[in-house]
Every structure is written in C-alpha cells, then in structure tokens.
Write a protein that holds these residues in place. Structure first.
Motif, PDB file in Angstrom:
ATOM      1  N   LYS A  80       0.796  -1.224   0.000  1.00  0.00           N
ATOM      2  CA  LYS A  80       0.000   0.000   0.000  1.00  0.00           C
ATOM      3  C   LYS A  80       0.830   1.275   0.000  1.00  0.00           C
ATOM      4  O   LYS A  80       0.359   2.328  -0.428  1.00  0.00           O
ATOM      5  CB  LYS A  80      -0.959   0.000   1.186  1.00  0.00           C
ATOM      6  N   TYR A  81       2.074   1.235   0.477  1.00  0.00           N
ATOM      7  CA  TYR A  81       2.902   2.444   0.512  1.00  0.00           C
ATOM      8  C   TYR A  81       3.674   2.663  -0.789  1.00  0.00           C
ATOM      9  O   TYR A  81       4.217   3.742  -1.006  1.00  0.00           O
ATOM     10  CB  TYR A  81       3.880   2.395   1.691  1.00  0.00           C
ATOM     11  N   GLY A  82       3.763   1.636  -1.617  1.00  0.00           N
ATOM     12  CA  GLY A  82       4.428   1.781  -2.902  1.00  0.00           C
ATOM     13  C   GLY A  82       5.934   1.931  -2.830  1.00  0.00           C
ATOM     14  O   GLY A  82       6.542   2.530  -3.724  1.00  0.00           O
ATOM     15  N   PHE A  83       6.591   1.363  -1.812  1.00  0.00           N
ATOM     16  CA  PHE A  83       8.031   1.522  -1.692  1.00  0.00           C
ATOM     17  C   PHE A  83       8.800   0.781  -2.794  1.00  0.00           C
ATOM     18  O   PHE A  83       9.993   1.044  -2.999  1.00  0.00           O
ATOM     19  CB  PHE A  83       8.516   1.037  -0.321  1.00  0.00           C
ATOM     20  N   ALA A  84       8.133  -0.149  -3.486  1.00  0.00           N
ATOM     21  CA  ALA A  84       8.772  -0.849  -4.609  1.00  0.00           C
ATOM     22  C   ALA A  84       8.303  -0.292  -5.952  1.00  0.00           C
ATOM     23  O   ALA A  84       8.792  -0.728  -6.994  1.00  0.00           O
ATOM     24  CB  ALA A  84       8.469  -2.343  -4.542  1.00  0.00           C
ATOM     25  N   THR A  85       7.378   0.665  -5.917  1.00  0.00           N
ATOM     26  CA  THR A  85       6.813   1.193  -7.164  1.00  0.00           C
ATOM     27  C   THR A  85       6.851   2.719  -7.159  1.00  0.00           C
ATOM     28  O   THR A  85       7.841   3.318  -7.539  1.00  0.00           O
ATOM     29  CB  THR A  85       5.373   0.667  -7.350  1.00  0.00           C
ATOM     30  N   THR A  86       5.779   3.352  -6.690  1.00  0.00           N
ATOM     31  CA  THR A  86       5.689   4.811  -6.773  1.00  0.00           C
ATOM     32  C   THR A  86       6.720   5.522  -5.919  1.00  0.00           C
ATOM     33  O   THR A  86       7.119   6.650  -6.218  1.00  0.00           O
ATOM     34  CB  THR A  86       4.277   5.279  -6.359  1.00  0.00           C
ATOM     35  N   ARG A  87       7.188   4.881  -4.846  1.00  0.00           N
ATOM     36  CA  ARG A  87       8.201   5.498  -3.978  1.00  0.00           C
ATOM     37  C   ARG A  87       9.533   4.753  -4.052  1.00  0.00           C
ATOM     38  O   ARG A  87      10.388   4.903  -3.175  1.00  0.00           O
ATOM     39  CB  ARG A  87       7.698   5.548  -2.533  1.00  0.00           C
ATOM     40  N   ALA A  88       9.716   3.984  -5.117  1.00  0.00           N
ATOM     41  CA  ALA A  88      10.945   3.202  -5.255  1.00  0.00           C
ATOM     42  C   ALA A  88      12.177   4.099  -5.302  1.00  0.00           C
ATOM     43  O   ALA A  88      13.247   3.729  -4.800  1.00  0.00           O
ATOM     44  CB  ALA A  88      10.880   2.333  -6.512  1.00  0.00           C
ATOM     45  N   HIS A  89      12.039   5.294  -5.886  1.00  0.00           N
ATOM     46  CA  HIS A  89      13.187   6.199  -5.980  1.00  0.00           C
ATOM     47  C   HIS A  89      13.670   6.625  -4.590  1.00  0.00           C
ATOM     48  O   HIS A  89      14.863   6.863  -4.387  1.00  0.00           O
ATOM     49  CB  HIS A  89      12.818   7.425  -6.810  1.00  0.00           C
ATOM     50  N   GLU A  90      12.746   6.711  -3.616  1.00  0.00           N
ATOM     51  CA  GLU A  90      13.153   7.072  -2.260  1.00  0.00           C
ATOM     52  C   GLU A  90      13.990   5.961  -1.633  1.00  0.00           C
ATOM     53  O   GLU A  90      14.990   6.219  -0.951  1.00  0.00           O
ATOM     54  CB  GLU A  90      11.923   7.359  -1.398  1.00  0.00           C
ATOM     55  N   ALA A 186       7.190  -7.362  -4.643  1.00  0.00           N
ATOM     56  CA  ALA A 186       7.170  -5.896  -4.671  1.00  0.00           C
ATOM     57  C   ALA A 186       6.534  -5.367  -3.394  1.00  0.00           C
ATOM     58  O   ALA A 186       5.903  -4.313  -3.383  1.00  0.00           O
ATOM     59  CB  ALA A 186       6.410  -5.398  -5.899  1.00  0.00           C
ATOM     60  N   ASP A 187       6.690  -6.115  -2.307  1.00  0.00           N
ATOM     61  CA  ASP A 187       6.086  -5.738  -1.029  1.00  0.00           C
ATOM     62  C   ASP A 187       6.861  -4.593  -0.390  1.00  0.00           C
ATOM     63  O   ASP A 187       8.081  -4.473  -0.550  1.00  0.00           O
ATOM     64  CB  ASP A 187       6.046  -6.933  -0.073  1.00  0.00           C
ATOM     65  N   ASP A 188       6.140  -3.776   0.354  1.00  0.00           N
ATOM     66  CA  ASP A 188       6.794  -2.691   1.086  1.00  0.00           C
ATOM     67  C   ASP A 188       7.797  -3.250   2.091  1.00  0.00           C
ATOM     68  O   ASP A 188       8.947  -2.812   2.160  1.00  0.00           O
ATOM     69  CB  ASP A 188       5.745  -1.847   1.833  1.00  0.00           C
ATOM     70  N   SER A 189       7.348  -4.182   2.892  1.00  0.00           N
ATOM     71  CA  SER A 189       8.177  -4.801   3.927  1.00  0.00           C
ATOM     72  C   SER A 189       7.997  -6.311   3.808  1.00  0.00           C
ATOM     73  O   SER A 189       7.101  -6.884   4.407  1.00  0.00           O
ATOM     74  CB  SER A 189       7.745  -4.305   5.312  1.00  0.00           C
ATOM     75  N   PRO A 190       8.830  -6.970   3.009  1.00  0.00           N
ATOM     76  CA  PRO A 190       8.594  -8.371   2.659  1.00  0.00           C
ATOM     77  C   PRO A 190       8.773  -9.338   3.828  1.00  0.00           C
ATOM     78  O   PRO A 190       9.332  -8.997   4.875  1.00  0.00           O
ATOM     79  CB  PRO A 190       9.661  -8.648   1.579  1.00  0.00           C
TER      80      PRO A 190
END
Length: 498
Positions: A80-90, A186-190
């Motif tokens: 839901k946080y998109g750390f592997a997609t929309t926020r991957a750059h962070e 692609a989980d935020d926290s796998p």
C-alpha cells in the motif's frame, strides 16, 4: 469461427499511427496480462473470453504465509505504501547513501584488533563498532557458501521460519518457494527468513559447522544451562531487500554480534537512555503510518532528526560484523537481498545487566540457570546471589507470582478458545473431547518447541511451563515485515531481531 474472429480483431485494431505498445513502463513490466478473444456480435472490441496465466505453485503458499504473518492486512495491503513502485526512488536513494554522520561508528580490521583491545575500548564501556574481515580471516566456509542463490538452492525443499502467527506458532516456508518470492516480490516490507532453529536436524548441523563464534566473543554464560529450554540466542537470516526489523532493544540486556555474508544492510542506533516513546517515534507518527523498518527509515527518522534526536546511521557491508552492546535501540533494513548470522550472548562484562533482566523476565529458566552456575562456575552463581541480596530480590516470591499469572493466563486463553470452538461447531459440541484434544496438542508442542517445565518453589510445587519464545531475541531481535511483538527488552520487534 476462428477466421471470423481473427478478421474482426484486425478490424478493431488501433487507428493508423496510434501507439500499439504498452503506454507506461508499469504496463510493460506487468506480469502477464489477459489473452482476449473478441466476440463479433458485440458490435465492438469487447472481450468475449478472458484468461490469465496460471498462478505459480509457490504463490498460494506465500499468500497463506502473509495472511498468517500480518492478519491486519489483506494481500494488497502489503504494497500500500508503494516503496517498490511509486516510492521506489526514495528507497534507492536511501540504498545509495553512506554513513550519517560519516564517522557514525568506529570501523576496525579484524586482523589488526586484539581481543583485549576490543574489550577495553568497546565491550566494557558498552560502545558499538564495526569489525571487518572476520569470516575471511577465521576461515568460515559460510563466507563463500552462503550467497542467497547457493543457500536457497542448496536447501530448496527445507522449510525455514519466516514469522509467527497470532497464536505464536511458527510460519515456515520452503527455500525454493521463498527464493521465487524474493525474485518477484514488490512488497513494502517483505517476509523475512529469520530462523533460530537453522532449519533443524541435519540441516542445522551443516549450517552450524560453516561458521564459528568470532574470537572477540568467547563467553557464553547462558550455555551453562544447556540448549533445552534456553532462550533463543542465534539466528540465520535471509532477507529480501526492504525487509528488516522494527526499532527495538534486544531482550534480557544481552549484547550481540551480527555478521553479514551477502548483500548490504543499513542500521540506525539510538543510545540506551533514549526514552522509549522517542525511539519508537510514536509521537511523530501520522495517521496511516506504520513502524516497519522501511517506514522508519523513509518516513520516521527524518521527522526525528527535525526534532534534534541524535542517532547513528551506517551501512554494513559483506564480511563486516556489528558489535551491539545490550540496551542500544536499533532498527535494521536490508538494502539488498542479504544473508547474515547473528548471536546474542552473556559474558564477563555484561553478566550483571543480564542477570537482573533474566531473573524478572524469565524466572523459571533463571532458576535453572542458577543451579547450572552452582555446578560449573560457582563464583558466577555467588555473584548472582550477591546481586539478589543487594537488590532485596526474592526469586521464590517471584516464581510463585509467575506461576499464578500463568495459570490465570492459561484459563483465560482456554476460555476464549472454548467459546470460539462452540461458535464454529456445526453439530452437537463435545467439550470433553475438545479438552482432551487440547491436552494432547499441548503435550506434543512441549516436546517439539524447546519448552522447559520446572518446579517453581517448594510452596508452589506444580510444574510451570516457560516457553522459549522463538523471537525472544531476533536480529536486528524480528523481520520488520513480520509484525510479531518481541518477547522481552525495551521495545517490540515484529518477527525478526538483529
């Protein structure tokens, strides 16, 4: 027939010059879409039949593990946080950063450091450091055998622990299933493979012979009581990138060493005297925030810095060993796929802190530990008794109270389970058979989960079971993606602990 359908598909193709490929990178990388037939009677290009690629055999197993590990999330919630997609750059920016401040921790070379120097500079004063070169200098087979690929393929059919369910039972996954998950997740926290049993049996024996305790940490006073019933103290950890452990202190004030064999980790440390509400960043969390490691590093730590909280962030590279003294707050994230081994210990320089914690938090086991000290290191037992006298601490009183609490807790737990079983019963409910089944299951569990039954005292002679919680000291003490509470220490850590 098929010819008519094919003709209709060409008739319904894009206008000349229109883009016919994926419109975005996300579409281009999407797993497998839908194969569509077109119904010519639909008057347009509406799909008549939609079919998807068959689900990989490992996917349902992974999904079941996720549902058990974090019951508060549905499967979509893991991303839901998109750390592997929309926020991957962070996340990538975090992965490319160095130590903050640049001299966050002393970095030393194993071959240039003596044990006495290490004790005087770091272990006695309780200061963390990074020691490079231990696996190579000490000839660990794990140094070349424990890459992610080699390890998971070597033990493909062997299940390892990746977390705990709500009832405390371990969640295990086969290595081949976990490898497929690591490669595609692609989980935020796998999910995080963090196993104090080292896979158990012959596999455990193999793995334990492929590394050794570094020469800087020769003491292991907790081993005096034997392995049976001992609080968990060592783990093998295989972590996908973005997995990690939440902010926590290791249990029982134990110190720890953590050696990385493959990949990179990022650590953040806060001093032991940091108030819990500050370390856990509860006061800066916003609605919808989480406390998984990836959330801590990307969302919560920047807010803590704005408030002037002092911390040390640093990267751990392959072949480096972190010495973490007891009491230090820490959170760890895997910025690559990683393999590590870690161990918590009690020794000559931290025994007083550990004894004062253990006698309160694990009174039954501590009584057994004391008896073992009497036999094997009498002067250590005398030191423990002297501390009890100085603190006016009566172990027998605590053991009685502990036994009473456990009885009440067991009754409450059994009452809840009984009510739930009655609600689920579709026919006449046999309570006697249900209770017998519970007794049989409890007996089986006590044989297989390193549970020790000890006599609490002469006044409370009934046996008291003290479970060796598998996460009582996970790595960085639980995987952050795990979501299970730490059993002891100053903070809770889901699933894994470093």
């Amino acid at each position: 027939g098929s010819a008519l359908t094919l003709a209709w598909m060409f008739q319904c193709s894009w206008p000349m010059g229109a883009q016919q490929g994926p419109s975005t990178d996300a579409e281009a990388k999407a797993p497998m879409a839908m194969a569509m037939d077109v119904d010519p009677r639909a008057g347009g290009c509406a799909p008549a039949v939609a079919s998807r690629a068959p689900e990989p055999v490992w996917q349902p197993v992974i999904n079941a593990a996720k549902r058990k590990e974090r019951t508060e999330l549905d499967l979509e919630g893991w991303q839901k946080y998109g750390f592997a997609t929309t926020r991957a750059h962070e996340f990538e920016s975090l992965a490319n950063r160095g130590d903050e401040p640049p001299d966050a921790l002393p970095r030393l070379q194993s071959r240039e450091l003596t044990v006495d120097t290490f004790w005087e500079r770091f272990e006695k004063p309780g200061l963390p450091c990074v020691i490079a070169g231990i696996p190579e200098d000490e000839g660990w087979p794990a140094w070349w055998k424990w890459t992610v690929d080699r390890l998971l393929q070597r033990f493909a059919a062997v299940p390892f622990k990746v977390g705990k369910s709500d009832d405390g039972s371990p969640i295990r996954l086969r290595c081949d299933h976990f490898e497929q998950y690591m490669r595609s997740q692609a989980d935020d926290s796998p999910l995080y493979m963090f196993d104090n049993k080292f896979g158990s049996g012959d596999v455990r024996e193999q793995l334990l012979h492929e590394y050794r305790v570094p020469r800087f940490f020769p003491d292991d006073y907790m081993a005096l009581s034997g392995e049976d019933g001992r609080p968990p103290y060592r783990w093998i950890a295989v972590g996908p990138k973005r997995s990690g452990t939440v902010m926590h202190q290791d249990p029982l004030n134990t110190s720890a060493w953590n050696t990385l064999l493959s990949g990179r980790k990022r650590w953040v440390l806060l001093r032991p005297d940091t108030p819990k509400h500050i370390a856990k960043a509860k006061h800066v969390m916003k609605e919808g925030d989480d406390d998984e490691a990836v959330n801590v590093f990307l969302d919560l730590l920047p807010r803590l810095r704005e408030q002037g909280v002092k911390m040390a962030e640093f990267v751990q590279y392959p072949g480096e060993t972190i010495f973490l003294p007891g009491g230090w707050w820490h959170c760890v994230i895997n910025i690559d796929d990683t393999v590590a081994v870690t161990q918590n210990y009690a020794g000559r320089h931290n025994f007083p802190f550990i004894w004062r914690s253990a006698r309160t938090e694990r009174p039954c086991w501590s009584q057994r530990w004391m008896k073992a000290m009497d036999v094997k290191i009498p002067e250590l037992a005398e030191q423990a008794r002297r501390m009890n006298e100085e603190d006016k601490f009566d172990m027998d009183v605590l053991l009685r109270k502990n036994a009473e609490r456990r009885v009440l807790r067991r009754k409450r737990r059994e009452g809840r389970a009984l009510r739930k079983a009655k609600r689920r019963a579709r026919s006449a409910f046999n309570e006697k058979a249900w209770r017998q089944k519970r007794l049989d299951e409890a007996s089986s569990a006590s044989d297989s989960n390193s549970t020790v039954s000890t006599s609490s005292s002469s006044q409370a002679s009934s046996s008291v079971q003290e479970s060796s919680d598998e996460t009582s000291s996970d790595e960085e003490a639980a995987p952050a993606g795990a979501g299970a509470a730490a059993a002891a220490g100053g903070g809770s850590a889901p699933g894994a602990r470093e």
